[in-house]
Design an enzyme around this catalytic site. Structure first.
Site, short mmCIF file in Angstrom:
data_model
loop_
_atom_site.label_atom_id
_atom_site.label_comp_id
_atom_site.label_asym_id
_atom_site.label_seq_id
_atom_site.Cartn_x
_atom_site.Cartn_y
_atom_site.Cartn_z
N LYS A 10 -12.13 -0.67 11.73
CA LYS A 10 -12.18 -0.97 10.30
C LYS A 10 -13.58 -1.42 9.87
CE LYS A 10 -7.31 -2.32 10.18
NZ LYS A 10 -6.38 -3.44 9.88
N TYR A 50 -1.53 4.58 3.98
CA TYR A 50 -0.75 3.35 3.76
C TYR A 50 0.39 3.55 2.76
CZ TYR A 50 -4.44 0.76 6.21
OH TYR A 50 -5.33 0.29 7.14
N ASN A 117 -8.91 -7.79 11.03
CA ASN A 117 -8.49 -7.72 12.43
C ASN A 117 -9.06 -6.51 13.17
OD1 ASN A 117 -6.88 -5.68 11.42
ND2 ASN A 117 -4.95 -6.69 11.88
N HIS A 120 -7.11 -0.61 13.51
CA HIS A 120 -5.76 -0.11 13.28
C HIS A 120 -5.41 0.80 14.46
CE1 HIS A 120 -2.39 2.14 11.57
NE2 HIS A 120 -2.99 3.21 12.05
N GLU A 131 -1.17 10.48 11.28
CA GLU A 131 -2.46 9.83 11.05
C GLU A 131 -3.62 10.64 11.61
OE1 GLU A 131 -1.90 5.93 12.71
OE2 GLU A 131 -0.60 5.29 11.06
#
Length: 137
Positions: A10, A50, A117, A120, A131
């Site tokens: 990310k 998402y 975080n 993903h 994905e």
């Protein structure tokens, strides 16, 4: 059972210069990087990625965070790679992620309403296929 998964480093991981460290951990574990691409995600791509979160309170801040900088998308393959990668990442919350996991070692707490975080990872073979098609092929 050999399978494939998608990981996304990310914007916080890219900004902090952790791409090599994160990918190295997966390679050291024995997973194979089959595809790799750095890109600036669009709102359209993120809306597809998402989709199950659309309308949830955190959705807008998540999309805003993900368009804030480039991400690195990678396809990894290996025996039980989905389970293994998710274990290596640790808990989604960096505060509770175990030391030795990627999020436990490098993740940060919430910032500007978004949990930073770092990575993903797909959560199932079906998600991985969807994905991977969205991000790399």
């Amino acid at each position: 059972m050999t399978e494939k998964t998608l990981i996304l480093v990310k914007p916080d991981g890219v900004e902090r210069g952790l791409i090599g460290e994160i990918l190295s951990r997966f390679e050291t574990k024995g997973y194979v990087i089959e595809g790799l691409k750095m890109l600036q995600p669009t709102e359209e791509l993120l809306a597809q990625h998402y989709a199950e979160h659309a309308g949830k309170p955190f959705y807008r801040s998540l999309v805003d965070f993900m368009v804030s900088g480039p991400v690195v998308a990678a396809v990894l393959s290996g025996d039980r790679v989905i389970e293994g990668v998710r274990t290596m990442l640790g808990a989604s919350d960096p505060t509770t992620a175990a030391p030795g996991t990627i999020r436990g070692d490098y993740g940060r707490d919430w910032d500007e309403g978004v949990q930073k975080n770092l990575v993903h990872a797909s959560d199932s073979p079906e998600s991985a296929a969807r994905e991977i098609a969205l991000w790399l092929y």
